[in-house]
Design a protein around this motif. Structure first.
Motif, PDB file in Angstrom:
ATOM      1  N   TRP A 279       6.792   2.786  -6.273  1.00 28.49           N
ATOM      2  CA  TRP A 279       7.922   3.080  -6.247  1.00 28.49           C
ATOM      3  C   TRP A 279       8.195   3.929  -5.028  1.00 28.49           C
ATOM      4  O   TRP A 279      10.026   4.772  -5.003  1.00 28.49           O
ATOM      5  N   ASN A 280       7.251   4.922  -4.208  1.00 31.50           N
ATOM      6  CA  ASN A 280       8.219   5.455  -3.115  1.00 31.50           C
ATOM      7  C   ASN A 280       8.801   4.750  -2.156  1.00 31.50           C
ATOM      8  O   ASN A 280       9.868   5.806  -1.406  1.00 31.50           O
ATOM      9  N   GLN A 281       8.769   3.819  -2.230  1.00 27.46           N
ATOM     10  CA  GLN A 281       9.596   2.775  -1.279  1.00 27.46           C
ATOM     11  C   GLN A 281      10.640   2.736  -2.260  1.00 27.46           C
ATOM     12  O   GLN A 281      11.906   1.747  -0.740  1.00 27.46           O
TER      13      GLN A 281
ATOM     14  N   SER B  16      14.141   3.249  -3.850  1.00 25.63           N
ATOM     15  CA  SER B  16      15.341   4.599  -5.023  1.00 25.63           C
ATOM     16  C   SER B  16      14.419   5.544  -5.884  1.00 25.63           C
ATOM     17  O   SER B  16      15.244   5.940  -5.453  1.00 25.63           O
ATOM     18  N   TYR B  17      14.343   4.632  -6.505  1.00 23.75           N
ATOM     19  CA  TYR B  17      14.031   5.174  -7.528  1.00 23.75           C
ATOM     20  C   TYR B  17      12.653   6.484  -6.862  1.00 23.75           C
ATOM     21  O   TYR B  17      12.994   7.705  -7.852  1.00 23.75           O
ATOM     22  N   GLY B  18      11.706   6.539  -6.734  1.00 21.38           N
ATOM     23  CA  GLY B  18      11.606   8.118  -5.479  1.00 21.38           C
ATOM     24  C   GLY B  18       9.622   8.085  -6.586  1.00 21.38           C
ATOM     25  O   GLY B  18       9.864   6.995  -7.946  1.00 21.38           O
TER      26      GLY B  18
END
Length: 439
Positions: A195-197, A199-201
């Motif tokens: 999820w770091n990749q 837009s959610y982060g």
């Protein structure tokens, strides 16, 4: 039930245990359907807030008005025809979204992450031994507790023949299994995503406690915008399909089983129809109001669903397959089941347990029941209905209790069990004297 031309699932209960007991048994499914309608509207509002960035309140109001309007105007016909369109749209939309989510650059292969740890633990888990009782409890609750709902029986009982009703019953089970596949794949994709990749982060949805919102999050962050809108349409169609069925079921049960059989026994078909429309409007408006408190409405729906499983399922089984049961057993079973379920507590509503079953533990200040208490309560309710029914009948037949105390007339000498359809037909004749067994 279809062969006896029942209209709602409450008909066999009123036929066996009388109208007054039927009214009491009407309360759990009524609460369940209203809270279910509210939960659906709340989830739809939350989804639109995530994907479209619009107010959830506006989405709830628009959805509620739409469902209430076309259900009021068309009744079962509008619900049936729109459900066909909605089911097709749900199937196509969800399957279209899956390939885009699978090939996203931030997503690892779900075959690898099924058994290997990547960004999260493997998405195929295992059942810990101490939680086996709870898993079994939830399994029987979902399998058996999903039967005594009018949303299901209104389709089966409206079938053209008994054979068609039986076919619908079997196909619906296969359909539920097939429709679960896209949901499993989307959950697997979410557990395999860095999820770091996106837009959610970070942290991930699981770490943020947003697992319940995983479908709209996957659509928004792992799929193109136009695919996200398509997926939102699938969610909206699913919500509409469930909401109109819940609204129609509450209205039909109230109009047919409460208004027509208790409040206005000589009501005309037109009057009953308007009573159903009025009740749908009232229940729909009440559910829409509850939808604004989304956190509590989910918990209330879970609790009411468990009450349907613990109280209504054994009552329906006895009414259909144990005709020797009577109103005394039904009332005793209802009271025992209600007390046992409420005394077991409800952590989501901050209700502490009074009865701590085996393996009950205190975790972070909250009691957790690992014992399968829901199924235990259901079985105890079933046993109470059978035992008290036989006991009451034996006490009156052997004159151990005065016949004058038999207020439910379970051993009346001249009374016979009259089929529900014959009762309704004779009630329309003003000169006909009718003796019913359990009223």
């Amino acid at each position: 039930m279809r062969s006896k031309n029942y209209v709602t699932m409450m008909d066999p209960l009123q036929e066996t245990y009388g109208n007054m007991m039927g009214t009491l048994l009407f309360i759990p499914p009524l609460l369940g359907e209203v809270f279910w309608f509210a939960a659906i509207l709340a989830s739809l509002g939350a989804t639109m807030r995530v994907i479209l960035d619009i107010g959830g309140s506006l989405a709830i109001i628009i959805s509620a008005c739409t469902v209430i309007l076309y259900t009021l105007l068309g009744g079962l016909y509008s619900v049936a025809y729109t459900d066909v369109i909605q089911m097709v749209f749900i199937t196509l939309s969800l399957w279209i979204c899956i390939p885009f989510a699978l090939v996203n650059s931030a997503t690892e292969s779900i075959y690898y992450t099924a058994t290997h740890q990547s960004y999260q633990d493997p998405w195929i888990g295992k059942i810990e031994k101490q939680y086996l009782g709870r898993w079994l409890d939830d399994f029987f609750y979902l399998v058996l507790g999903s039967i005594p709902w009018q949303t299901f029986f209104q389709r089966v009982l409206s079938a053209a023949s008994t054979g068609q009703a039986r076919l619908i019953f079997y196909l619906s089970g296969l359909g539920c299994f097939a429709m679960a596949i896209p949901s499993v794949l989307i959950g697997a994709v979410a557990a395999s995503t860095d999820w770091n990749q996106t837009s959610y982060g970070l942290p991930s949805p699981f770490e943020r406690g947003e697992s319940a919102m995983i479908l709209p999050l996957v659509l928004q962050h792992l799929c193109p915008a136009y695919i996200s809108i398509t997926g939102l349409g699938a969610i909206a169609a699913a919500a509409m399909s469930s909401a109109d069925s819940a609204l129609l079921s509450t209205g039909s049960m109230f109009a047919h089983n409460i208004y027509r059989k208790i409040l206005r026994k000589k009501a005309s078909e037109t009057e009953v129809l308007w009573a159903m429309r009025t009740s749908m409007l009232v229940f729909g408006a009440g559910a829409a109001g509850l939808a604004f408190s989304s956190s509590s409405v989910y918990d209330l729906w879970f609790l009411s669903g468990e009450l349907v499983y613990c109280l209504l399922f054994p009552q329906l089984c006895c009414a259909l397959f144990a005709p020797c049961t009577n109103t005394y057993g039904s009332a005793a079973g209802f009271l025992v089941g209600l007390l046992l379920r409420l005394l077991a507590g409800e952590p989501a509503l901050s209700i502490p347990p009074v009865i701590c079953y085996p393996s009950c533990s205190l975790v972070n200040g909250t009691y957790s029941q690992l014992f399968p208490f829901k199924t235990f309560t259901m079985l105890l309710t079933l046993g109470t209905i059978l035992a008290v029914s036989h006991l009451a009948k034996a006490l009156f037949q052997r004159n151990l209790l005065p016949r004058s105390w038999d207020v439910c007339n379970v051993v009346g000498g001249a009374a016979i069990l009259i089929p529900l359809q014959q009762v309704e037909k004779q009630e329309r004749l003003p000169t006909t004297a009718l003796g019913e067994n359990h009223d």
